[in-house]
Structures are given as structure tokens and as C-alpha cells.
Design an enzyme around this catalytic site. Structure first.
Site, PDB file in Angstrom:
ATOM      1  NE  ARG A 297      -1.624  -7.718   0.669  1.00 18.26           N
ATOM      2  CZ  ARG A 297      -2.827  -7.836   1.218  1.00 18.26           C
ATOM      3  NH1 ARG A 297      -3.217  -6.991   2.153  1.00 18.26           N
ATOM      4  NH2 ARG A 297      -3.641  -8.810   0.832  1.00 18.26           N
TER       5      ARG A 297
ATOM      6  CG  LEU B 253       4.434  -2.948  -3.399  1.00 20.07           C
ATOM      7  CD1 LEU B 253       3.493  -3.023  -4.583  1.00 20.07           C
ATOM      8  CD2 LEU B 253       5.882  -3.044  -3.861  1.00 20.07           C
ATOM      9  CE  LYS B 254      -0.272   1.153   1.997  1.00 22.90           C
ATOM     10  NZ  LYS B 254      -1.373   1.190   2.997  1.00 22.90           N
TER      11      LYS B 254
ATOM     12  NE  ARG C 180     -10.405   0.833  -5.774  1.00 24.37           N
ATOM     13  CZ  ARG C 180     -11.513   1.153  -5.110  1.00 24.37           C
ATOM     14  NH1 ARG C 180     -12.035   2.363  -5.265  1.00 24.37           N
ATOM     15  NH2 ARG C 180     -12.078   0.299  -4.287  1.00 24.37           N
TER      16      ARG C 180
ATOM     17  NE  ARG D 136      -2.496   7.170  -3.763  1.00 27.85           N
ATOM     18  CZ  ARG D 136      -3.626   6.832  -4.378  1.00 27.85           C
ATOM     19  NH1 ARG D 136      -4.096   7.587  -5.368  1.00 27.85           N
ATOM     20  NH2 ARG D 136      -4.297   5.753  -4.012  1.00 27.85           N
TER      21      ARG D 136
ATOM     22  CG  HIS E  66     -15.699  -7.977  -8.171  1.00 23.13           C
ATOM     23  ND1 HIS E  66     -14.407  -8.448  -8.240  1.00 23.13           N
ATOM     24  CD2 HIS E  66     -15.916  -7.664  -6.865  1.00 23.13           C
ATOM     25  CE1 HIS E  66     -13.867  -8.440  -7.040  1.00 23.13           C
ATOM     26  NE2 HIS E  66     -14.756  -7.963  -6.180  1.00 23.13           N
ATOM     27  CG  ASP E  67     -16.454 -10.971 -14.981  1.00 23.78           C
ATOM     28  OD1 ASP E  67     -17.653 -11.052 -15.328  1.00 23.78           O
ATOM     29  OD2 ASP E  67     -15.528 -11.440 -15.656  1.00 23.78           O
TER      30      ASP E  67
ATOM     31  CE1 TYR F 239     -15.084  -3.022 -13.002  1.00 23.39           C
ATOM     32  CE2 TYR F 239     -14.114  -5.215 -13.058  1.00 23.39           C
ATOM     33  CZ  TYR F 239     -14.274  -3.986 -12.439  1.00 23.39           C
ATOM     34  OH  TYR F 239     -13.622  -3.733 -11.259  1.00 23.39           O
TER      35      TYR F 239
ATOM     36  CG  ASP G 188     -12.347 -11.230 -13.792  1.00 25.09           C
ATOM     37  OD1 ASP G 188     -12.456  -9.995 -13.825  1.00 25.09           O
ATOM     38  OD2 ASP G 188     -12.610 -11.901 -12.780  1.00 25.09           O
TER      39      ASP G 188
END
Length: 338
Positions: free
Chosen positions: A37, A61-62, A85, A91, A126-127, A130, A156
Site C-alpha cells: 500500500r 489496489l483500489k 480472502r 473484486r 490465524h495459524d 488452522y 504458516d
């Protein structure tokens, strides 16, 4: 020898497994362009080492103009990593179909925790979350049965980054052979589950009991850690009978434990107690002197503060000091065959 020289990777930000995968590719010679960014704000957690050898491109990226700049990068790249995500890249106009329209031979790597689909795909995690549902965390527990998070090594980096890298490189070979690009759906749940393959092999053969009672999870006295007199630790991994015999000899327990079968689980608590009583009589340095150069499969537990001073690690240059602090050197090492 850097085998990925000439390969360009576009990395669309992210934390944890994405940056680590990008670091591995950069270490192998790839040109990695990390898209961040504007202002390149600090990450939630420090990732400095994971960004080594990489270029940075600031892009919003917008903003359609910045998206167009990224698509121009993709046109000349071979690999892409995104860690959004599911459906976010689409999008933004940077999804697989957008990339394929500019570069049909691109290998598009997706790095998520839950995967691209499934009932949890759109939720945060988070890790630890999962690996918890993958079945991996439940197999790593303290004596009281409480699961012990293995930092974020298993999730991760083990189940995430390394599976992403292997998928990217396999698909890259295919793309360079056929001209056909691919999407690599790497996610920590699937990767961590894959890492449990040997555990399930034991279970399927009826050779795995409750957590903490097995050979590889601390249940066996010959595959665990013991405290030394100075509060440090020694690791023991004497699984094979010849190594176990050497362990007993060097602990001066051969005669005392001669009548006990190494694999008699009923005797494991008693044997572990004797090992603990012996190990705590000497310092870690004293035990290192006793076991160094033997086949007893015993090694000192080295703290992160001491890795630069360990003779084996120092001889190989496994870690290296930098202006920013200490970091592990690139691995694996690749050299010409002849």
C-alpha cells in the site's frame, strides 16, 4: 548457483506464509516484486528478514490506474502470490481470469488459511486456528493433554509457505513445458493435514495411542528432552536399538536397565525417571562433551540467542549476523552437479 534466476514473482502483500514463500523464491534467485500500500505502512508483525532480496512497488489496489500497473507487471512475470480472502483479488480486478487475459502461462499462487472454499473460507483466522482443525495441533500436547502451539512453524510456514512454494515450482515446470498457466490453491489447513501423513500411517497400523504416550510425541524415554543441572536441556532421539545401547552406555545405565525391553511401554515411566535423574547431575556443556561425536542421538537444545555460537551452525554458516540483527541463511543449498 541460483536456479530461479530469470524468474519474476509478483507478490501482492500479505503476512506470514506469503512473505516467507516469497523469501524462499528470492533466495533461489527469483526477482520478487512486493506490492504494498502507498506509504508502505508497518506490518502487524515484523517481517524484515522475510523481505530480503525483494523489490517494493507501492500501489493502491483500489485505484484502477495502480491496478493497471500491477497487471503490466503480471504480463512479464512467471509467478504470482496473493494472500487475500477468497474473491478479494477478483473484486480488485487481479483474479486468475484477469491475470490469464494478460499472461496465459502465469502460475497464480493463492495463499489462505482455510482454502478458497468450504464453510470457514470467508472467516478470519490465524495459524493456531488452522492447525487446530487440521488435526495437527491435537497431536502436540503437554503431559496434561493441553495442546502446545508449535509457534507458527507447522502452520504458516510448514503447511502454508512450503506447500505454496512446491506447488508454484511444480506448476512452473508445467507452464514452461506446455505454455499453460495454473492456479495453485495453497492453504494452511490442507498443508498442515498433509504433514500428519505419518501420524495417520501409525494410527492405521494400530501403532498410535493417546497423545503423549507414543514414540514421537514425548511418550518414549528415548525420544524426548531432559533438563540439565544448569537449567538447560538435552534432546534424546535414540530410537534404533544400537543407538539406544550407546545412550545407556554413556549414561552409565547399561547394567541397571539391561533387563528392560526398550519398547516395553509399561516400563517407559520408570526408564524416563532414571534418565531424568542422571541428566540433571551434569551441566549441558558437560553432557555435550560426553555425547559429542557418538551415535547416541543426543544433542543440546540451543536457544535462539546462542545459535551463532554453536560450532556446527557456525561452520556451515546456518545463521548469519546482518545490520538488522541475526537471520537464517538461505536453504536449501543448490550447486552444480559437476
Amino acid at each position: 548457483m541460483l536456479p530461479l534466476t530469470g524468474i519474476t514473482v509478483v507478490h501482492l502483500g500479505g503476512i506470514g506464509p506469503g512473505p516467507f514463500a516469497a523469501m524462499i523464491l528470492a533466495d533461489m534467485g527469483a526477482r520478487v516484486i512486493r506490492v504494498v500500500r502507498p506509504g508502505n505502512p508497518a506490518d502487524i508483525v515484523p517481517h524484515g528478514v522475510l523481505y530480503r532480496g525483494q523489490e517494493t512497488l507501492e500501489a493502491n489496489l483500489k485505484d484502477p490506474d495502480d491496478v493497471a500497473r500491477v497487471l503490466d507487471l503480471i504480463t512479464d512475470a512467471q509467478l504470482l502470490i496473493e494472500g487475500f480472502r477468497p474473491s478479494v483479488a477478483e473484486r480488485l480486478g487481479l483474479g486468475p481470469s484477469d491475470a490469464a487475459s494478460r499472461n496465459p502461462a502465469l502460475v497464480y499462487g493463492r495463499m489462505t488459511g482455510w482454502g478458497q472454499d468450504g464453510p470457514l473460507a470467508q472467516t478470519a483466522g490465524h495459524d493456531i486456528n488452522y492447525i487446530a482443525i487440521s488435526g495437527a495441533l491435537g497431536a502436540i500436547a503437554a503431559p496434561d493433554g493441553r495442546p502446545v502451539p508449535p509457534l507458527n512453524f507447522m502452520g504458516d510456514f510448514g503447511g502454508g509457505s512450503m506447500y505454496l512454494v512446491s506447488g508454484l515450482l511444480a506448476a512452473l515446470v508445467h507452464a514452461q513445458t506446455t505454455g499453460e498457466g495454473a492456479v495453485v490453491d495453497a492453504n494452511i489447513v490442507d498443508g498442515a493435514a498433509s504433514l500428519t501423513a505419518m501420524l495417520h500411517a501409525f494410527r492405521n497400523a494400530g501403532q498410535w495411542g493417546p497423545t503423549g504416550t507414543n514414540v514421537l510425541d514425548g511418550g518414549a524415554p528415548f525420544y524426548t528432552v531432559y533438563k540439565t543441572s544448569d537449567g538447560k536441556w538435552m534432546s534424546v532421539g535414540a530410537i534404533e536399538p544400537q543407538f539406544y545401547a550407546e545412550l545407556l552406555r554413556l549414561l552409565d545405565l547399561t547394567n541397571e536397565l539391561a533387563g528392560i525391553d526398550q519398547n516395553d511401554q509399561a516400563e517407559w515411566p520408570r526408564v524416563a525417571q532414571r534418565f531424568a535423574e542422571v541428566f540433571v547431575t551434569k551441566t549441558q556443556a558437560e553432557w555435550v562433551k560426553i555425547f559429542r561425536g557418538t551415535d547416541a542421538c543426543v544433542a543440546e537444545v540451543v536457544s535462539p540467542d546462542d545459535v551463532l555460537d554453536h560450532p556446527h551452525l557456525a561452520a556451515r554458516g546456518t545463521y548469519r549476523p546482518t545490520s538488522d540483527g541475526m537471520e537464517p541463511a538461505p536453504a536449501p543449498r543448490i550447486s552444480p552437479l559437476a
